[in-house]
Design an enzyme around this catalytic site. Structure first.
Site, PDB file in Angstrom:
ATOM      1  N   SER A 191     -52.260 -35.345  57.595  1.00 65.80           N
ATOM      2  CA  SER A 191     -51.330 -35.539  58.709  1.00 65.80           C
ATOM      3  C   SER A 191     -49.885 -35.332  58.294  1.00 65.80           C
ATOM      4  O   SER A 191     -49.030 -35.102  59.149  1.00 65.80           O
ATOM      5  CB  SER A 191     -51.507 -36.906  59.362  1.00 65.80           C
ATOM      6  OG  SER A 191     -51.752 -37.887  58.422  1.00 65.80           O
TER       7      SER A 191
ATOM      8  N   HIS B 225     -56.063 -30.611  62.243  1.00 64.26           N
ATOM      9  CA  HIS B 225     -55.546 -31.976  62.299  1.00 64.26           C
ATOM     10  C   HIS B 225     -56.050 -32.693  63.549  1.00 64.26           C
ATOM     11  O   HIS B 225     -55.608 -32.429  64.666  1.00 64.26           O
ATOM     12  CB  HIS B 225     -54.005 -31.933  62.274  1.00 64.26           C
ATOM     13  CG  HIS B 225     -53.371 -33.287  62.264  1.00 64.26           C
ATOM     14  ND1 HIS B 225     -52.256 -33.601  63.005  1.00 64.26           N
ATOM     15  CD2 HIS B 225     -53.720 -34.423  61.604  1.00 64.26           C
ATOM     16  CE1 HIS B 225     -51.931 -34.869  62.792  1.00 64.26           C
ATOM     17  NE2 HIS B 225     -52.807 -35.390  61.960  1.00 64.26           N
TER      18      HIS B 225
ATOM     19  N   GLU C  57     -54.841 -30.052  66.217  1.00 68.45           N
ATOM     20  CA  GLU C  57     -53.831 -29.056  65.859  1.00 68.45           C
ATOM     21  C   GLU C  57     -54.446 -28.120  64.814  1.00 68.45           C
ATOM     22  O   GLU C  57     -54.993 -28.599  63.809  1.00 68.45           O
ATOM     23  CB  GLU C  57     -52.598 -29.730  65.243  1.00 68.45           C
ATOM     24  CG  GLU C  57     -51.750 -30.518  66.226  1.00 68.45           C
ATOM     25  CD  GLU C  57     -50.561 -31.198  65.543  1.00 68.45           C
ATOM     26  OE1 GLU C  57     -49.440 -31.049  66.016  1.00 68.45           O
ATOM     27  OE2 GLU C  57     -50.765 -31.888  64.524  1.00 68.45           O
TER      28      GLU C  57
ATOM     29  N   ASN D 163     -46.743 -35.063  65.202  1.00 66.61           N
ATOM     30  CA  ASN D 163     -46.110 -36.123  64.410  1.00 66.61           C
ATOM     31  C   ASN D 163     -44.604 -35.916  64.261  1.00 66.61           C
ATOM     32  O   ASN D 163     -43.864 -36.869  64.022  1.00 66.61           O
ATOM     33  CB  ASN D 163     -46.776 -36.253  63.037  1.00 66.61           C
ATOM     34  CG  ASN D 163     -48.093 -36.991  63.149  1.00 66.61           C
ATOM     35  OD1 ASN D 163     -48.350 -37.658  64.149  1.00 66.61           O
ATOM     36  ND2 ASN D 163     -48.939 -36.874  62.146  1.00 66.61           N
TER      37      ASN D 163
HETATM   38  N1  LIG Z   1     -56.170 -42.491  60.048  1.00 67.25           N
HETATM   39  C1  LIG Z   1     -55.454 -41.728  60.855  1.00 67.25           C
HETATM   40  O1  LIG Z   1     -54.930 -42.181  61.880  1.00 67.25           O
HETATM   41  C2  LIG Z   1     -55.320 -40.259  60.559  1.00 67.25           C
HETATM   42  C3  LIG Z   1     -55.014 -39.376  61.608  1.00 67.25           C
HETATM   43  C4  LIG Z   1     -54.944 -38.019  61.336  1.00 67.25           C
HETATM   44  C5  LIG Z   1     -55.127 -37.562  60.048  1.00 67.25           C
HETATM   45  N2  LIG Z   1     -55.400 -38.454  59.043  1.00 67.25           N
HETATM   46  C6  LIG Z   1     -55.604 -37.912  57.702  1.00 67.25           C
HETATM   47  O2  LIG Z   1     -56.998 -37.865  57.448  1.00 67.25           O
HETATM   48  C7  LIG Z   1     -57.240 -38.081  56.055  1.00 67.25           C
HETATM   49  C8  LIG Z   1     -58.194 -39.244  55.901  1.00 67.25           C
HETATM   50  O3  LIG Z   1     -57.647 -40.391  56.485  1.00 67.25           O
HETATM   51  P1  LIG Z   1     -58.536 -41.672  56.837  1.00 67.25           P
HETATM   52  O4  LIG Z   1     -57.705 -42.503  57.724  1.00 67.25           O
HETATM   53  O5  LIG Z   1     -59.881 -41.240  57.262  1.00 67.25           O
HETATM   54  O6  LIG Z   1     -58.630 -42.351  55.394  1.00 67.25           O
HETATM   55  P2  LIG Z   1     -59.712 -43.403  54.892  1.00 67.25           P
HETATM   56  O7  LIG Z   1     -59.065 -44.132  53.776  1.00 67.25           O
HETATM   57  O8  LIG Z   1     -60.295 -44.153  56.017  1.00 67.25           O
HETATM   58  O9  LIG Z   1     -60.875 -42.475  54.282  1.00 67.25           O
HETATM   59  C9  LIG Z   1     -60.700 -41.650  53.172  1.00 67.25           C
HETATM   60  C10 LIG Z   1     -62.053 -41.466  52.531  1.00 67.25           C
HETATM   61  O10 LIG Z   1     -61.950 -40.469  51.512  1.00 67.25           O
HETATM   62  C11 LIG Z   1     -62.755 -40.876  50.432  1.00 67.25           C
HETATM   63  N3  LIG Z   1     -62.318 -40.170  49.236  1.00 67.25           N
HETATM   64  C12 LIG Z   1     -61.224 -40.431  48.474  1.00 67.25           C
HETATM   65  N4  LIG Z   1     -61.140 -39.504  47.477  1.00 67.25           N
HETATM   66  C13 LIG Z   1     -62.186 -38.677  47.622  1.00 67.25           C
HETATM   67  C14 LIG Z   1     -62.641 -37.537  46.915  1.00 67.25           C
HETATM   68  N5  LIG Z   1     -61.981 -37.074  45.851  1.00 67.25           N
HETATM   69  N6  LIG Z   1     -63.746 -36.914  47.334  1.00 67.25           N
HETATM   70  C15 LIG Z   1     -64.439 -37.380  48.415  1.00 67.25           C
HETATM   71  N7  LIG Z   1     -64.063 -38.464  49.117  1.00 67.25           N
HETATM   72  C16 LIG Z   1     -62.941 -39.101  48.739  1.00 67.25           C
HETATM   73  C17 LIG Z   1     -62.597 -42.372  50.379  1.00 67.25           C
HETATM   74  O11 LIG Z   1     -63.672 -42.975  49.672  1.00 67.25           O
HETATM   75  C18 LIG Z   1     -62.579 -42.733  51.851  1.00 67.25           C
HETATM   76  O12 LIG Z   1     -63.871 -43.026  52.340  1.00 67.25           O
HETATM   77  C19 LIG Z   1     -55.870 -38.281  55.426  1.00 67.25           C
HETATM   78  O13 LIG Z   1     -55.404 -37.059  54.938  1.00 67.25           O
HETATM   79  C20 LIG Z   1     -55.020 -38.745  56.592  1.00 67.25           C
HETATM   80  O14 LIG Z   1     -53.661 -38.453  56.420  1.00 67.25           O
HETATM   81  C21 LIG Z   1     -55.511 -39.775  59.276  1.00 67.25           C
END
Ligand SMILES: NC(=O)c1ccc[n+]([C@@H]2O[C@H](COP(=O)([O-])OP(=O)(O)OC[C@H]3O[C@@H](n4cnc5c(N)ncnc54)[C@H](O)[C@@H]3O)[C@@H](O)[C@H]2O)c1
Length: 508
Positions: free
Chosen positions: A125, A146, A158, A196
Site C-alpha cells: 500500500s 492494490h 488499483e 492513499n
Molecule cells: N491491512 C490493510 O488494510 C492493507 C490494505 C491494503 C494493502 N495492504 C498491504 O497488504 C500487505 C499485507 O498486509 P496485511 O494487513 O495482510 O498484513 P498481515 O500482517 O495481516 O499479514 C502478513 C502475512 O504475511 C506473512 N509473511 C511475512 N513474511 C512472509 C514471507 N517472507 N513469506 C510468506 N509470508 C510471509 C505473515 O506471516 C502474515 O501472515 C502489506 O503489504 C500491506 O501494506 C494492507
C-alpha cells in the site's frame, strides 16, 4: 503464453495469508481461479483457509451466493507449504508484511520458481512498485495490484504500472481485477498511488486543524460528517485504521514526495503513536472505547438566542441570501442598515478568510462579528467561527440563532477556511495534483476515491460541485493568510477554474 486472465484454468498464487492475503484468496476463488495459498508462518495459511470457508458459508447462508458455488470456491483453494509449489501459476499476488526487504526477498525467490511469463503482483500500500520490481531480473512482469481492506467487501482494486512494467501485464491485471469482482482502476506508480494519496488530504488537514486549536476532535468529526457528508469523521477513521498503520504510511508518502508540504504530517500524530494511543484496537485513541464501543461525548447545551438584530454582510451576495433566509425563518429581526447598528450581531460569510480578516477588511466591529460557513452544512450542521475577540454574548446569540432549531451548530475558533472548506479544498487540490501528474485519469480519480475511501464525492467532483472558482478562492486566501505552501494551487485546478470548465476536463 498469451496473457489471458479469463482462462478457465487460471492458477493464482497468493503469498501471505494475513488480513489481505486471505481476502485476495477468497475473491480469486470466487472468481473461478485455482488458488494456491502460502504463508511463511506455520499454520497461518491453513487457518486462513478455514476462515475463508467460514466466510463463504456465511455468504451462502445469507443468500449472497449459492451453497454449491461457496463449496466450489472453497475447494479451489489449496494450501501449499512452500513457494516452490507456485511453479504452475500464471500469476502470483504478494501480500506479505509491508517491508521492502521482505518483499524483495520474496520476489527474488518467486522469480527463481515461476515460469518466465508468470505475472508477479504486489499488494503493497505504500512502497514503490518500481522499487520492489528492481529486485527482479524481469521487472517488466511486475505490477501493483492494490486491494482494500476488507477485500471481499471493498469493490476497488488499483492496478499500478511500475516504471518498467510491460503494459500488457497491467492490462492482464485489469481484467483479473474485474474477474475477481472488483472495479479495476489503472494507476501510475506514485507515492500512495491514487487512493492513499488523496486520503492523506482528509486526515492530515484535520490533524493540522486540531493542532491549530480550532476545535476539538469531536467537533471536527461532527462537522465533516454532518456538514460535508463523510461517513466517518477523520479521527474516528484514524482510530479504526490504527495510528501504527496510518502514521508510518503518511510519513513514507511525505518522504517519497521529497517533503511536499501538502503531505506534511501533524506532529501530534507521532506523539500519540509513541504514547500508545493507537485507536479502537487497543481501546484508546482519539476516542475511548468500552468493549469496542466508542464512548462519544455529548454536545454542549445550546444557549438561547437573545433576540438582538442581525446585520449580514453582502460581500458575497449568494451567501447573504442564504443567511437572510435562515435568519428570517428563525424570526430574528434583520438590521438593514449599510453599516451595523451598535447592538447588532454582525455576520460575515468568508471563503478561505478567517473571521478576523473578514471583519477588519470590511471595517466591521470584530467584538460583535461571527463568521458563518455558507459553503457547507447550512442544512445539516452549521459552522460558526469567532474572531479572536468576539464577545461571548454575541457568540452565544449567534449560536442560539443558528443552532437553536432542528439543525445543530458548532462554534469554532478562528481559522482561514473554517473546517469543511479547509478539508475539502485540500482534498480537491490533491486530487487535481493526481490528475496533473497523470497518475490516473480524472474520472478514475473520483471513482476510486468513492469506492476505496467511501467519500461522498470524488475530489474533482467536490470541486465541480461547489465550484472550482470557490475552491481557488479558498486556497488563495488561506495561502495569503498563512504563507503555508501546502495551500498553493495545483495548476490543473487553477487553469480549469480560470477557464470555467469542469475539473474532469482533459487537455486537448
Ligand atoms: N491491512 C490493510 O488494510 C492493507 C490494505 C491494503 C494493502 N495492504 C498491504 O497488504 C500487505 C499485507 O498486509 P496485511 O494487513 O495482510 O498484513 P498481515 O500482517 O495481516 O499479514 C502478513 C502475512 O504475511 C506473512 N509473511 C511475512 N513474511 C512472509 C514471507 N517472507 N513469506 C510468506 N509470508 C510471509 C505473515 O506471516 C502474515 O501472515 C502489506 O503489504 C500491506 O501494506 C494492507
Amino acid at each position: 503464453m498469451a496473457l489471458d486472465a479469463m482462462r478457465k484454468d487460471l492458477v493464482v498464487g497468493v503469498v501471505g495469508a494475513g488480513a489481505m492475503g486471505r481476502g485476495i484468496a477468497q475473491v480469486a476463488a470466487v472468481g473461478g481461479c485455482i488458488v494456491k495459498l502460502y504463508d511463511a508462518k506455520e499454520d497461518a495459511a491453513k487457518e486462513a483457509q478455514i476462515f475463508i470457508q467460514k466466510m463463504l458459508n456465511r455468504n451462502a447462508e445469507k443468500g449472497r451466493m449459492a451453497q454449491e458455488d461457496a463449496e466450489d470456491a472453497a475447494a479451489r483453494i489449496e494450501v501449499v507449504s512452500s513457494m516452490s509449489e507456485f511453479r504452475e501459476s500464471h500469476c502470483v499476488i504478494e501480500a506479505v508484511v509491508e517491508s521492502l526487504d521482505v518483499k524483495r526477498a520474496v520476489f527474488k525467490e518467486l522469480e527463481s520458481i515461476v515460469s518466465s511469463d508468470c505475472v508477479i503482483a504486489t499488494n503493497t500500500s505504500s512502497l514503490s512498485v518500481s522499487t520492489i520490481a528492481a529486485a527482479c531480473e524481469k521487472p517488466s512482469r511486475v505490477a501493483g495490484l492494490h486491494f482494500f481492506n476488507p477485500v471481499p467487501l471493498m469493490k476497488l482494486v488499483e492496478v499500478i504500472d511500475g516504471i518498467l512494467t510491460d503494459p500488457k501485464v497491467a492490462d492482464f491485471l485489469m481484467v483479473l481485477g474485474r474477474r475477481l469482482g472488483r472495479e479495476s482502476v489503472r494507476v501510475k506508480d506514485a507515492p500512495g498511488f491514487l487512493v492513499n494519496q488523496v486520503g492523506r488530504g482528509y486526515n492530515i488537514e484535520a490533524a493540522h486543524i486540531a493542532m491549530d486549536g480550532i476545535a476539538d476532535i469531536e467537533d471536527i468529526d461532527r462537522i465533516l460528517r454532518d456538514a460535508v457528508g463523510f461517513r466517518m469523521g477523520p479521527f474516528q477513521l484514524l482510530d479504526l485504521t490504527a495510528l501504527d498503520v496510518t502514521h508510518p504510511a503518511t510519513e513514507l508518502i511525505y518522504k517519497q514526495f521529497y517533503h511536499e508540504p501538502r503531505f506534511r504530517p501533524a506532529t501530534m500524530l507521532q506523539m500519540r503513536l509513541d504514547a500508545g494511543l493507537l485507536g479502537s484496537k487497543v481501546g484508546r485513541g482519539f476516542y475511548s472505547y468500552d468493549e469496542g464501543k466508542v464512548q462519544l461525548v455529548e454536545e454542549g447545551i445550546v444557549p438561547e438566542y437573545d433576540g438582538r438584530a442581525v446585520w449580514i454582510s453582502k460581500v458575497i451576495p449568494e451567501f447573504f441570501e442564504k443567511i437572510r433566509l435562515i435568519v428570517e425563518n428563525a424570526g430574528a429581526p434583520i438590521d438593514k442598515g449599510d453599516i451595523p447598528d451598535d447592538e447588532s450581531l454582525i455576520l460575515v460569510t468568508p471563503l478561505g478568510d478567517d473571521a478576523t480578516t473578514a471583519s477588519t477588511d470590511q471595517g466591521l466591529d470584530p467584538n460583535r462579528t461571527i463568521a458563518v460557513d455558507c459553503l457547507f452544512g447550512l442544512e445539516k450542521r452549521r459552522t460558526l467561527m469567532k474572531t479572536t475577540i468576539t464577545d461571548p454574548i454575541f457568540t452565544a446569540s449567534a449560536h442560539g440563532l443558528f443552532g437553536g432549531g432542528k439543525v445543530p451548530a458548532t462554534v469554532i475558533h478562528d481559522t482561514p477556511g473554517f473546517i469543511a472548506q479547509r478539508v475539502v479544498a485540500a482534498i480537491c487540490n490533491i486530487g487535481c495534483s493526481v490528475a496533473q501528474q497523470r497518475t490516473a485519469a480524472p474520472e478514475d480519480i473520483d471513482k476510486a476515491v468513492k469506492l476505496g475511501l467511501n467519500y461522498p464525492k470524488g475530489p474533482l467532483e467536490f470541486g465541480d460541485f461547489v465550484g472550482a472558482d470557490k475552491i481557488v478562492t479558498i486556497l488563495k486566501n488561506i495561502y495569503k493568510l498563512t504563507g503555508d505552501p501546502r495551500y498553493r494551487l495545483v495548476p490543473w485546478l487553477r487553469r480549469r477554474a480560470q477557464l470555467g470548465v469542469s475539473l474532469l476536463t482533459q487537455e486537448n
